[in-house]
Scaffold this motif. Structure first.
Motif, PDB file in Angstrom:
ATOM      1  N   ASP A  37       0.817  -1.141   0.213  1.00  0.00           N
ATOM      2  CA  ASP A  37       0.069  -0.044   0.061  1.00  0.00           C
ATOM      3  C   ASP A  37       1.016   1.198  -0.090  1.00  0.00           C
ATOM      4  N   VAL A  38       0.655   2.150  -1.057  1.00  0.00           N
ATOM      5  CA  VAL A  38       1.432   3.206  -1.081  1.00  0.00           C
ATOM      6  C   VAL A  38       0.746   4.329  -0.705  1.00  0.00           C
ATOM      7  N   GLY A  39      -0.408   4.250  -0.479  1.00  0.00           N
ATOM      8  CA  GLY A  39      -1.285   5.288   0.221  1.00  0.00           C
ATOM      9  C   GLY A  39      -1.794   6.355  -0.705  1.00  0.00           C
ATOM     10  N   ARG A  40      -1.840   7.499  -0.664  1.00  0.00           N
ATOM     11  CA  ARG A  40      -2.455   8.575  -1.476  1.00  0.00           C
ATOM     12  C   ARG A  40      -1.237   8.641  -2.653  1.00  0.00           C
ATOM     13  N   CYS A  41      -2.245   8.781  -3.847  1.00  0.00           N
ATOM     14  CA  CYS A  41      -1.530   9.040  -5.106  1.00  0.00           C
ATOM     15  C   CYS A  41      -2.122  10.059  -6.170  1.00  0.00           C
ATOM     16  N   ASP A  42      -1.088  10.423  -6.760  1.00  0.00           N
ATOM     17  CA  ASP A  42      -1.684  11.257  -8.039  1.00  0.00           C
ATOM     18  C   ASP A  42      -1.645  10.979  -9.246  1.00  0.00           C
ATOM     19  N   ILE A  43      -2.604  11.291 -10.237  1.00  0.00           N
ATOM     20  CA  ILE A  43      -2.399  10.669 -11.428  1.00  0.00           C
ATOM     21  C   ILE A  43      -2.476  12.118 -12.408  1.00  0.00           C
ATOM     22  N   LEU A  44      -1.330  12.080 -13.279  1.00  0.00           N
ATOM     23  CA  LEU A  44      -1.006  13.355 -14.059  1.00  0.00           C
ATOM     24  C   LEU A  44      -1.152  12.826 -15.736  1.00  0.00           C
ATOM     25  N   ARG A  45      -1.803  13.425 -16.417  1.00  0.00           N
ATOM     26  CA  ARG A  45      -1.591  13.065 -17.934  1.00  0.00           C
ATOM     27  C   ARG A  45      -0.439  13.721 -18.523  1.00  0.00           C
ATOM     28  N   LEU A  46       0.233  12.870 -19.342  1.00  0.00           N
ATOM     29  CA  LEU A  46       1.719  13.327 -19.983  1.00  0.00           C
ATOM     30  C   LEU A  46       1.179  13.735 -21.078  1.00  0.00           C
ATOM     31  N   TYR A  53      -6.501  10.045 -22.226  1.00  0.00           N
ATOM     32  CA  TYR A  53      -6.804   9.068 -21.236  1.00  0.00           C
ATOM     33  C   TYR A  53      -5.770   7.703 -21.316  1.00  0.00           C
ATOM     34  N   LYS A  54      -4.635   8.122 -21.976  1.00  0.00           N
ATOM     35  CA  LYS A  54      -3.632   7.277 -22.212  1.00  0.00           C
ATOM     36  C   LYS A  54      -2.067   7.860 -21.563  1.00  0.00           C
ATOM     37  N   PHE A  55      -1.322   7.108 -21.203  1.00  0.00           N
ATOM     38  CA  PHE A  55      -0.214   7.387 -20.679  1.00  0.00           C
ATOM     39  C   PHE A  55      -0.298   8.443 -19.548  1.00  0.00           C
ATOM     40  N   LEU A  56      -0.794   7.913 -18.405  1.00  0.00           N
ATOM     41  CA  LEU A  56      -0.914   8.543 -17.219  1.00  0.00           C
ATOM     42  C   LEU A  56       0.359   8.250 -15.985  1.00  0.00           C
ATOM     43  N   SER A  57       0.800   9.304 -15.677  1.00  0.00           N
ATOM     44  CA  SER A  57       1.762   9.043 -14.690  1.00  0.00           C
ATOM     45  C   SER A  57       1.354   8.951 -13.420  1.00  0.00           C
ATOM     46  N   VAL A  58       1.575   7.817 -12.425  1.00  0.00           N
ATOM     47  CA  VAL A  58       1.040   7.652 -11.469  1.00  0.00           C
ATOM     48  C   VAL A  58       2.109   7.831 -10.447  1.00  0.00           C
ATOM     49  N   ARG A  59       1.934   8.868  -9.295  1.00  0.00           N
ATOM     50  CA  ARG A  59       3.151   9.456  -8.363  1.00  0.00           C
ATOM     51  C   ARG A  59       2.493   9.343  -7.126  1.00  0.00           C
ATOM     52  N   ARG A  60       3.461   8.804  -6.288  1.00  0.00           N
ATOM     53  CA  ARG A  60       3.362   8.788  -4.952  1.00  0.00           C
ATOM     54  C   ARG A  60       3.314  10.237  -4.465  1.00  0.00           C
ATOM     55  N   GLN A  61       2.250  10.796  -3.420  1.00  0.00           N
ATOM     56  CA  GLN A  61       2.232  11.990  -3.024  1.00  0.00           C
ATOM     57  C   GLN A  61       3.119  12.312  -1.766  1.00  0.00           C
TER      58      GLN A  61
END
Length: 175
Positions: A37-46, A53-61
């Motif tokens: 479990d990495v907890g809260r994360c952010d999704i950003l469009r590249l 809706y493709k190539f989405l960066s998933v980042r640990r907050q």
């Protein structure tokens, strides 16, 4: 060759087998990566304009204001995720990338390199300021443009052919 670039850039592509998205108790987006479990994360469009809706960066907050977010990987496509996970990610993207459409320009005046806008949008009336129209105006395609204000908020004029005279007067020199 594709794998050579991926390895050199240290990019990890994520699928529904690698990462699971869930809603946190606070109604935010969380993730479990490789069983952790990495907890809260952010999704950003590249590619927010051309492939939203493709190539989405998933980042640990980031854990504090001094930290930076850490990229966990890139989701090339949401096809391998459950319907519930896709809905959570889409909801997060809609919140992050909310872009009101300008329906009518009520007033626009230029002073000292800034343009002050009063507009009616599909989300109500808004006032905002742009600086240096050469960098604040982004052409999306032949018929639509986006204005980016001094705070980074975006406003869309979806069809220049239907734009009102005040909008066209302000934009004409830059188009």
């Amino acid at each position: 060759m594709k794998n050579d670039f991926k390895d050199a850039a240290n990019i990890r592509y994520l699928t529904g087998e690698d990462i699971k998205f869930y809603e946190t108790k606070g109604g935010l987006l969380g993730a479990v990566l490789d069983g952790e479990d990495v907890g809260r994360c952010d999704i950003l469009r590249l590619f927010p304009l051309h492939q939203p809706y493709k190539f989405l960066s998933v980042r640990r907050q980031a854990q504090s204001h001094r930290d930076r977010s850490t990229e966990l990987g890139i989701v090339e496509s949401m096809d391998s995720f459950t319907e519930e996970e896709r809905a959570l990610v889409m909801h997060e993207l809609e919140k992050r990338y909310f872009v009101p459409e300008i329906i009518r320009v009520k007033n626009a005046k230029e002073e000292f390199g800034h343009t002050y806008w009063e507009v009616e949008t599909n989300a109500g009336e808004r006032s905002f300021t742009t600086f240096d129209m050469a960098s604040s105006l982004i052409r999306i395609n032949a018929n639509s443009v986006m204005l980016v204000d001094v705070d980074g908020s975006r406003y869309l004029i979806p069809d220049l052919k239907k734009a009102d005279d005040k909008a066209m007067k302000m934009l004409d020199i830059w188009l």
